[in-house]
Design an enzyme around this catalytic site. Structure first.
Site, short mmCIF file in Angstrom:
data_model
loop_
_atom_site.label_atom_id
_atom_site.label_comp_id
_atom_site.label_asym_id
_atom_site.label_seq_id
_atom_site.Cartn_x
_atom_site.Cartn_y
_atom_site.Cartn_z
CB CYS A 6 -0.91 -0.02 1.23
SG CYS A 6 -1.91 1.47 1.44
CD GLU A 63 -2.96 0.28 7.79
OE1 GLU A 63 -3.13 0.51 6.58
OE2 GLU A 63 -2.08 -0.51 8.21
CE1 TYR A 90 -8.82 -3.10 -0.24
CE2 TYR A 90 -9.43 -0.87 -0.86
CZ TYR A 90 -8.93 -1.76 0.07
OH TYR A 90 -8.55 -1.33 1.31
CB CYS A 113 -4.28 -1.21 -4.89
SG CYS A 113 -5.68 -1.61 -3.84
CD GLU A 172 -5.76 -3.40 2.95
OE1 GLU A 172 -6.35 -2.37 2.58
OE2 GLU A 172 -5.47 -4.33 2.18
#
Length: 463
Positions: free
Chosen positions: A100, A258, A297, A300, A444
């Site tokens: 990410c 995160e 999504y 990625c 995730e």
């Protein structure tokens, strides 16, 4: 536009408050901390690629506000072509990083806020849209990274925000004056927050009369007074203090870094407030953000899966069974699932429509299908990668064992595969597969951009 180097240097100038494993990290040291460095590196790629002529068409756009060339991550979609380019850009960046790169959340938050403020102003005669355009021009000019901040801790899920025994479990306004507002609460699972410049606060759900204090959208620096960040654990973070082999993806890390962001009576001036009490527009903002984010999504995760497929194929070569028919069949199935994810993200973009604000918005049904597929197909892609690679990806010794003067020879001898391939290289690929197909990365894929139930709720409304 900034370069990756300029981006990294800019992070050291913040007075950000970050805690990790119970200790505060000096602000200037945050970007280089071993647990955070990889996430900074992956975000930096989004800056450097914008300067590469080979990727200029995907990575840059022309601002509809100023006419200047800008990084696409600060752009408001002006056409279906913009929506499609976004997905293609994300797949390309995932191929470059294997993880990410964090700027999507703020990108989607800005697009959702742009259109929602426009329609609020049309109904109520407010000035939210003009305020937001000024903020957007600032972001486009500085090329600052914006963290989208939607998810609240939520507390008792059976109760609405105004019904919670602790009102701070949802971000809310605690004071208004002639200069601005004061907000209190927290935002959870904040991707890229500790290596961003700004955050864009949004409601986390549709709201009803009685929830007015929770209908707040605003922007503030990540180092604003009263803000602190508690960095979250990842399944392989302890390895970041060791060698590079055991990390799997040593340069760029896994997922987005995160954190829990706590807002202790934070002041926000009115010029940075884009919603304050309009409960009837909270649902619109949430839905538009979620749809833009779920669009991503297949792009990625498609790029990340490309790497998983490649690593599985390389491991099959290293193990000596790449020509077996069942291995070829499993790799073909992984390719099929990956391209299905990507196709759905392209489809929801190609079916985009123009909103009253003039910007373009995805097909919401297909965007939700795209993310829902990720919650299933990534698990199957990763299962097949683990099947092909073999159980040793979870049980082999460490890099320190391989390099040990006493026992290294045994690790080198007994973890070797085919002739011509070093044990160290085989271990590198094995660790890459391990960290990309388990732990934090899998969770995730399930819950990022909303859990499966969140998409099913949208199906019932849209199908």
């Amino acid at each position: 536009m900034m370069t990756g180097k300029e981006y990294k240097e800019s992070l050291k100038k913040r007075n950000i408050v970050v805690y990790l494993q119970g200790k505060r990290i000096p602000a200037a040291e945050v970007p280089d901390h071993p647990f955070i460095r990889g996430h900074v590196n992956s975000a930096a790629v989004t800056y450097d690629m914008a300067w590469d002529p080979a990727y200029e068409n995907l990575m840059t756009a022309t601002s509809h506000l100023t006419g200047k060339k800008i990084n696409r991550f600060t752009h408001i979609h002006q056409s279906v072509e913009d929506l499609v380019k976004k997905v293609k850009m994300l797949r390309m960046l995932s191929l470059k990083t294997g993880t990410c790169y964090q700027r999507c959340v703020g990108f989607d938050a800005m697009n959702a806020t742009y259109s929602t403020t426009y329609e609020m102003d049309q109904k109520y005669g407010t000035q939210y849209h003009e305020r937001f355009k000024k903020f957007l021009e600032y972001i486009q000019e500085t090329d600052h990274m914006v963290a989208g901040a939607m998810t609240d801790p939520k507390g008792d899920r059976s109760k609405r925000p105004s019904q919670q025994s602790d009102p701070d479990l949802f971000v809310h306004v605690v004071e208004k004056n002639d200069k601005g507002i004061v907000i209190r609460g927290a935002k959870a699972h904040m991707t890229g927050m500790v290596n961003s410049h700004e955050m864009l606060i949004m409601p986390t759900m549709s709201l009803k009369p009685g929830d007015e204090d929770y209908a707040v959208c605003c922007a503030l620096p990540v180092d604003a007074p009263g803000v602190l960040h508690i960095f979250g654990r990842q399944s392989n973070d302890g390895r970041k203090l060791e060698g590079d082999i055991d990390q799997g993806n040593a340069k760029y890390g896994i997922v987005g870094g995160e954190c829990l962001t706590v807002l202790n009576d934070v002041f926000v001036p009115w010029e940075r407030v884009f919603m304050c009490g309009e409960v009837d527009f909270a649902g619109m903002l949430v839905t538009r953000f979620a749809s833009y984010h779920r669009q991503n999504y297949g792009g990625c995760k498609g790029g990340v899966s490309d790497i998983v497929i490649g690593a599985a194929a390389v491991m099959a070569d290293m193990n000596g069974y790449s020509k077996a028919s069942h291995i070829k069949s499993k790799i073909n199935e992984m390719i099929h699932l990956t391209e299905t994810l990507y196709a759905c993200s392209i489809a929801c973009s190609a079916e985009g429509v123009q909103l009253p604000s003039g910007q373009y918005f995805v097909n919401m049904l297909l965007a939700n299908v795209s993310k829902h597929n990720v919650t299933r197909y990534i698990y199957e892609i990763d299962r097949l990668a683990q099947d092909i690679a073999g159980g040793f990806i979870a049980t082999m010794p460490s890099q320190a064992d391989l390099e040990s003067p006493e026992i290294g020879k045994y690790v080198d001898k007994y973890f070797k595969g085919v002739d011509g391939v070093s044990t160290a290289d085989r271990m590198r690929v094995a660790r890459l597969i391990e960290v990309m197909t388990g732990g934090t990365a899998l969770v995730e894929s399930m819950h990022g951009a909303g859990s499966p139930q969140a998409q099913e709720v949208m199906y019932s409304k849209l199908a």
